[in-house]
Design a protein around this motif. Structure first.
Motif, PDB file in Angstrom:
ATOM      1  N   ASP A  55      -7.968 -42.134  35.225  1.00 51.24           N
ATOM      2  CA  ASP A  55      -7.491 -42.612  36.514  1.00 51.24           C
ATOM      3  C   ASP A  55      -6.666 -43.886  36.381  1.00 51.24           C
ATOM      4  OD1 ASP A  55     -10.602 -41.640  38.068  1.00 51.24           O
ATOM      5  OD2 ASP A  55      -8.800 -40.486  37.663  1.00 51.24           O
ATOM      6  N   ASP A  56      -6.976 -44.703  35.364  1.00 50.75           N
ATOM      7  CA  ASP A  56      -6.322 -46.008  35.261  1.00 50.75           C
ATOM      8  C   ASP A  56      -5.320 -46.079  34.115  1.00 50.75           C
ATOM      9  OD1 ASP A  56      -7.892 -46.848  37.378  1.00 50.75           O
ATOM     10  OD2 ASP A  56      -9.526 -47.454  36.046  1.00 50.75           O
ATOM     11  N   GLY A  57      -5.056 -44.996  33.422  1.00 48.30           N
ATOM     12  CA  GLY A  57      -4.045 -45.013  32.388  1.00 48.30           C
ATOM     13  C   GLY A  57      -4.622 -45.244  30.999  1.00 48.30           C
ATOM     14  N   GLN A  63      -9.936 -49.347  26.584  1.00 50.56           N
ATOM     15  CA  GLN A  63     -11.029 -50.281  26.860  1.00 50.56           C
ATOM     16  C   GLN A  63     -12.373 -49.564  26.842  1.00 50.56           C
ATOM     17  OE1 GLN A  63     -10.697 -52.212  30.645  1.00 50.56           O
ATOM     18  NE2 GLN A  63     -12.470 -53.527  30.323  1.00 50.56           N
ATOM     19  N   ARG A  64     -12.420 -48.367  27.419  1.00 49.02           N
ATOM     20  CA  ARG A  64     -13.676 -47.610  27.403  1.00 49.02           C
ATOM     21  C   ARG A  64     -14.059 -47.217  25.982  1.00 49.02           C
ATOM     22  NH1 ARG A  64     -11.389 -45.289  32.094  1.00 49.02           N
ATOM     23  NH2 ARG A  64     -10.548 -43.579  30.831  1.00 49.02           N
ATOM     24  N   ALA A  65     -13.066 -46.854  25.162  1.00 48.97           N
ATOM     25  CA  ALA A  65     -13.376 -46.510  23.771  1.00 48.97           C
ATOM     26  C   ALA A  65     -13.898 -47.719  23.003  1.00 48.97           C
ATOM     27  CB  ALA A  65     -12.125 -45.938  23.099  1.00 48.97           C
ATOM     28  N   TYR A  66     -13.325 -48.883  23.261  1.00 52.39           N
ATOM     29  CA  TYR A  66     -13.772 -50.103  22.577  1.00 52.39           C
ATOM     30  C   TYR A  66     -15.185 -50.475  23.003  1.00 52.39           C
ATOM     31  CZ  TYR A  66     -13.973 -55.069  21.356  1.00 52.39           C
ATOM     32  OH  TYR A  66     -14.364 -56.288  20.875  1.00 52.39           O
ATOM     33  N   LEU A  67     -15.453 -50.409  24.305  1.00 59.22           N
ATOM     34  CA  LEU A  67     -16.791 -50.762  24.791  1.00 59.22           C
ATOM     35  C   LEU A  67     -17.823 -49.695  24.467  1.00 59.22           C
ATOM     36  CD1 LEU A  67     -15.879 -52.285  28.284  1.00 59.22           C
ATOM     37  CD2 LEU A  67     -16.388 -53.485  26.154  1.00 59.22           C
TER      38      LEU A  67
END
Length: 300
Positions: A55-57, A63-67
């Protein structure tokens, strides 16, 4: 009179023309809308956004993969990227990050063992390869052991490799740390197999295959990787928490204890309260047999 007659004729003409203008047959037809131009339903639009990366590109996906990486492995990843960027920009020299006993004890540069274990060179293909192996196997091992045990094992490996590097004169120990973590992660599931260049390799032999591939590609003996392999295996032998039986998650351990206790109660009820260890099924079966034989009469 003439003006009155003209007005009446105009009124009659307007009365005849107005219904004809209002007739649907004379109104221009509405242009049909193409199905491709119609707005998509909400569910379809959400599916298209997810197909395009979220949804956010791509930034939010990165960022989700890093976290999504566990905290200890994520901290090591951040240190590797930060040191590589500083070295590439020329702000930090490699000597300032290397193992140096005199600087460690004399000038109290206590960060040197950690920076030596987190520096794999500047930005380049080698950095991406090392990050791939470090993140993949570090994440797997941290999820198997838990963050506290993973940190203890990693710091112990770093301390051992720092001593080896000091004795042999090697500047950095990051390659050895990655190899030790890879070995420990593979030994958690030795029965698995992985495909490498079209060959199915057992998981426990994957570190040896990586050493062979590294030598074939670089034509140099990976001494730091070999040292990390031996250090990791020594830790595996000496630390019972790094063995697969001890690396089972807590929930499965509790289920195993509950199953053993239930089996012990069932065996005790059948055998008249025989006393055996909860996990010793052979002993419990033997007690049941002896109890059954003792309950037979003289003619049995």
């Amino acid at each position: 009179a003439w003006s009155r007659r003209l007005g009446m004729r105009s009124a009659v003409l307007l009365a005849l023309v107005a219904p004809a203008c209002a007739s649907p047959s004379l109104t221009p037809p509405r242009r049909p809308t193409s199905p491709a131009l119609r707005p998509l339903p909400r569910s379809s639009a959400d599916s298209v956004r997810r197909l395009r990366g979220g949804d956010d590109g791509p930034v939010a996906g990165l960022q989700r993969a890093y976290l999504g990486v566990p905290i200890a492995t994520r901290s090591w990843l951040s240190a590797v990227l930060g040191l590589a960027a500083l070295s590439q920009a020329g702000l930090v020299s490699e000597e300032a990050l290397a193992v140096d006993a005199a600087a460690f004890s004399g000038r109290l540069q206590l960060w040197r063992p950690l920076t030596a274990a987190a520096f794999v060179g500047g930005v380049g293909p080698q950095l991406l390869q090392k990050l791939y192996y470090g993140i993949s196997f570090g994440r797997e091992l941290e999820r198997e052991l838990g963050t506290p045990e993973f940190l203890r094992a990693s710091l112990s490996v770093v301390a051992s490799l720092t001593l080896v590097c000091h004795v042999l004169g090697w500047p950095h120990s990051a390659d050895g740390l990655i190899m030790a973590v890879t070995l420990l992660a593979c030994l958690q599931n030795p029965a698995r197999s992985v495909s490498m260049y079209g060959m199915a390799i057992p998981y426990q032999y994957l570190p040896l295959a990586q050493l062979a591939m590294s030598y074939l590609f670089t034509q140099q003996v990976p001494w730091v990787d070999i040292a990390g392999l031996f250090v990791g295996y020594v830790h595996y032998l000496l630390n019972d928490n790094l063995k697969p039986d001890e690396a089972v998650p807590t929930l499965l351990k509790e289920k195993g204890r509950a199953a053993d206790a239930k089996a012990a109660r069932a065996a005790g009820a059948k055998g008249g309260g025989g006393g055996g260890k909860p996990g010793d099924r052979r002993r419990k079966a033997r007690i049941v047999t002896v109890g059954a034989g003792a309950s037979c009469g003289a003619g049995g």
